[in-house]
Design a protein around this motif. Structure first.
Motif, PDB file in Angstrom:
ATOM      1  N   ALA A 144       0.833  -1.203   0.000  1.00 50.93           N
ATOM      2  CA  ALA A 144       0.000   0.000   0.000  1.00 50.93           C
ATOM      3  C   ALA A 144       0.870   1.256   0.000  1.00 50.93           C
ATOM      4  CB  ALA A 144      -0.926  -0.006   1.214  1.00 50.93           C
ATOM      5  N   ALA A 145       1.958   1.226   0.773  1.00 52.49           N
ATOM      6  CA  ALA A 145       2.872   2.368   0.811  1.00 52.49           C
ATOM      7  C   ALA A 145       3.548   2.562  -0.543  1.00 52.49           C
ATOM      8  CB  ALA A 145       3.919   2.159   1.904  1.00 52.49           C
ATOM      9  N   TRP A 146       3.917   1.468  -1.184  1.00 51.88           N
ATOM     10  CA  TRP A 146       4.531   1.538  -2.516  1.00 51.88           C
ATOM     11  C   TRP A 146       3.547   2.109  -3.531  1.00 51.88           C
ATOM     12  CZ3 TRP A 146       8.924   1.339  -5.179  1.00 51.88           C
ATOM     13  CH2 TRP A 146       8.888   1.017  -6.540  1.00 51.88           C
ATOM     14  N   ASP A 147       2.320   1.634  -3.496  1.00 52.32           N
ATOM     15  CA  ASP A 147       1.297   2.106  -4.432  1.00 52.32           C
ATOM     16  C   ASP A 147       1.004   3.593  -4.233  1.00 52.32           C
ATOM     17  OD1 ASP A 147       1.116  -0.459  -5.419  1.00 52.32           O
ATOM     18  OD2 ASP A 147      -0.676  -0.979  -4.260  1.00 52.32           O
ATOM     19  N   ALA A 148       1.163   4.065  -2.992  1.00 48.66           N
ATOM     20  CA  ALA A 148       0.895   5.474  -2.687  1.00 48.66           C
ATOM     21  C   ALA A 148       2.109   6.365  -2.929  1.00 48.66           C
ATOM     22  CB  ALA A 148       0.433   5.610  -1.234  1.00 48.66           C
ATOM     23  N   GLU A 150       4.989   6.180  -1.342  1.00 47.87           N
ATOM     24  CA  GLU A 150       5.631   6.499  -0.068  1.00 47.87           C
ATOM     25  C   GLU A 150       6.947   5.750   0.136  1.00 47.87           C
ATOM     26  OE1 GLU A 150       1.300   7.166   2.144  1.00 47.87           O
ATOM     27  OE2 GLU A 150       2.587   5.482   2.709  1.00 47.87           O
ATOM     28  N   LEU A 151       7.313   4.885  -0.793  1.00 47.44           N
ATOM     29  CA  LEU A 151       8.554   4.124  -0.700  1.00 47.44           C
ATOM     30  C   LEU A 151       9.365   4.303  -1.976  1.00 47.44           C
ATOM     31  CD1 LEU A 151       7.207   0.732   0.738  1.00 47.44           C
ATOM     32  CD2 LEU A 151       8.224   2.626   2.020  1.00 47.44           C
ATOM     33  N   SER A 152      10.693   4.197  -1.848  1.00 49.07           N
ATOM     34  CA  SER A 152      11.560   4.329  -3.019  1.00 49.07           C
ATOM     35  C   SER A 152      12.105   2.987  -3.485  1.00 49.07           C
ATOM     36  CB  SER A 152      12.732   5.272  -2.703  1.00 49.07           C
ATOM     37  OG  SER A 152      13.510   4.748  -1.633  1.00 49.07           O
ATOM     38  N   MET A 153      11.787   1.919  -2.768  1.00 53.35           N
ATOM     39  CA  MET A 153      12.223   0.577  -3.150  1.00 53.35           C
ATOM     40  C   MET A 153      11.012  -0.332  -3.198  1.00 53.35           C
ATOM     41  SD  MET A 153      14.998  -1.971  -1.260  1.00 53.35           S
ATOM     42  CE  MET A 153      16.395  -0.909  -1.663  1.00 53.35           C
ATOM     43  N   GLU A 154      10.943  -1.177  -4.227  1.00 52.73           N
ATOM     44  CA  GLU A 154       9.779  -2.036  -4.367  1.00 52.73           C
ATOM     45  C   GLU A 154       9.663  -2.979  -3.171  1.00 52.73           C
ATOM     46  OE1 GLU A 154      12.935  -3.771  -7.214  1.00 52.73           O
ATOM     47  OE2 GLU A 154      12.262  -1.805  -6.482  1.00 52.73           O
ATOM     48  N   PRO A 155       8.441  -3.341  -2.796  1.00 52.63           N
ATOM     49  CA  PRO A 155       8.192  -4.097  -1.570  1.00 52.63           C
ATOM     50  C   PRO A 155       8.990  -5.383  -1.426  1.00 52.63           C
ATOM     51  CG  PRO A 155       6.140  -3.240  -2.431  1.00 52.63           C
ATOM     52  CD  PRO A 155       7.187  -2.933  -3.453  1.00 52.63           C
ATOM     53  N   VAL A 161      15.418  -6.645   2.746  1.00 52.92           N
ATOM     54  CA  VAL A 161      16.384  -5.788   3.442  1.00 52.92           C
ATOM     55  C   VAL A 161      16.004  -5.634   4.911  1.00 52.92           C
ATOM     56  CG1 VAL A 161      17.272  -3.433   3.629  1.00 52.92           C
ATOM     57  CG2 VAL A 161      17.093  -4.521   1.383  1.00 52.92           C
ATOM     58  N   LEU A 162      14.734  -5.378   5.166  1.00 51.90           N
ATOM     59  CA  LEU A 162      14.276  -5.195   6.541  1.00 51.90           C
ATOM     60  C   LEU A 162      14.411  -6.482   7.341  1.00 51.90           C
ATOM     61  CD1 LEU A 162      11.076  -3.031   5.936  1.00 51.90           C
ATOM     62  CD2 LEU A 162      13.325  -2.260   6.712  1.00 51.90           C
ATOM     63  N   PRO A 214      21.499   4.093 -10.485  1.00 48.27           N
ATOM     64  CA  PRO A 214      20.840   2.845 -10.916  1.00 48.27           C
ATOM     65  C   PRO A 214      20.389   1.967  -9.752  1.00 48.27           C
ATOM     66  CG  PRO A 214      22.799   3.258 -12.218  1.00 48.27           C
ATOM     67  CD  PRO A 214      22.826   4.240 -11.075  1.00 48.27           C
ATOM     68  N   ASP A 215      21.131   2.017  -8.641  1.00 44.14           N
ATOM     69  CA  ASP A 215      20.784   1.172  -7.500  1.00 44.14           C
ATOM     70  C   ASP A 215      19.775   1.825  -6.571  1.00 44.14           C
ATOM     71  OD1 ASP A 215      24.183   0.021  -7.273  1.00 44.14           O
ATOM     72  OD2 ASP A 215      22.464  -0.910  -8.256  1.00 44.14           O
ATOM     73  N   LEU A 216      19.681   3.126  -6.608  1.00 43.95           N
ATOM     74  CA  LEU A 216      18.806   3.827  -5.674  1.00 43.95           C
ATOM     75  C   LEU A 216      17.454   4.169  -6.271  1.00 43.95           C
ATOM     76  CD1 LEU A 216      21.336   6.248  -3.940  1.00 43.95           C
ATOM     77  CD2 LEU A 216      20.423   4.090  -3.095  1.00 43.95           C
ATOM     78  N   ASP A 217      17.326   4.119  -7.557  1.00 45.28           N
ATOM     79  CA  ASP A 217      16.037   4.445  -8.180  1.00 45.28           C
ATOM     80  C   ASP A 217      15.064   3.299  -8.049  1.00 45.28           C
ATOM     81  OD1 ASP A 217      16.844   6.928  -8.878  1.00 45.28           O
ATOM     82  OD2 ASP A 217      17.506   6.362 -10.902  1.00 45.28           O
TER      83      ASP A 217
END
Length: 217
Positions: A144-148, A150-155, A161-162, A214-217
């Motif tokens: 939901a955060a990705w769709d909105a 609110e995140l810069s990395m795909e879920p 990572v988390l 390339p790695d941060l986008d």
């Protein structure tokens, strides 16, 4: 099971099985995996030596049932933690806090459900069902955060990572190399800040993004 069906109602069978699983988790968390045997379970539960075998054909079947219960426990804790929360990133934080609390309260069960070799083997139908339910619940706030936006990395990547970050912290804490509880909480807070905001000032972040775009986008 035919014998039990004659002596117990279906509800009683379910209740007895749940009680045995609860006792097994108590043994696991208090005495460690080496202490967990069907014979030890019988003693802990106050039943005959043969009773656990009526519900679990062997130790592997018992561990599978414990994994199922572990995921049910954690999923239930997640649902409670999410009550009343609507902000996506706050929901993500709440799940992270609950994950850590569960791992600290049930260190051996945590290891059983997430880290044992048996978790890499084909799962039983019951285990697969509760794992799927767990994954749906944990992934929804992040998606939901990705769709909105609110995140810069795909879920999927962020979730890994988390998980790796939290598990590393928990493993080091369990090994006793971090220090006391205050040290653990301080490191946990710092880890959360770095994961959310990075460790560079704003101008440093922009420079880093330019170099590693390339790695941060």
């Amino acid at each position: 099971m035919d014998y039990m069906a004659k002596e117990l109602t279906q509800d009683q069978i379910v209740e007895k099985r749940a009680s045995l699983i609860a006792h097994a988790i108590t043994i696991l968390d208090s005495e460690g995996p080496d202490a967990l045997t069907l014979r030890r379970l019988a003693v802990e539960a106050g039943v005959s030596r043969s009773t656990p075998y009526l519900y679990f054909k062997d130790k592997a079947a018992l561990k599978d049932a414990m994994q199922v219960e572990g995921f049910i426990m954690l999923t239930s804790a997640y649902k409670k933690a999410l009550e009343g929360l609507t902000h996506n990133r706050m929901r993500m934080k709440s799940l992270g806090d609950t994950y850590v609390a569960f791992a600290l309260a049930h260190p051996e069960l945590y290891e059983l459900i997430f880290l044992t070799k048996s978790r890499r083997a084909p799962m039983s139908d019951n285990l697969a069902k509760v794992v799927d339910a767990y994954c749906v619940l944990t992934e929804e706030p992040m998606q939901a955060a990705w769709d909105a936006g609110e995140l810069s990395m795909e879920p999927e990547r962020l979730n890994k990572v988390l998980w790796v970050s939290l598990h590393g912290l928990l493993s080091l804490n369990r090994a006793g190399v971090i220090g006391g509880q205050s040290d653990f909480e301080a490191l946990r807070a710092d880890l959360g800040k770095i994961l959310c905001f990075g460790f560079l000032p704003d101008d440093g972040r922009q420079e880093l993004k330019t170099i590693y775009a390339p790695d941060l986008d």
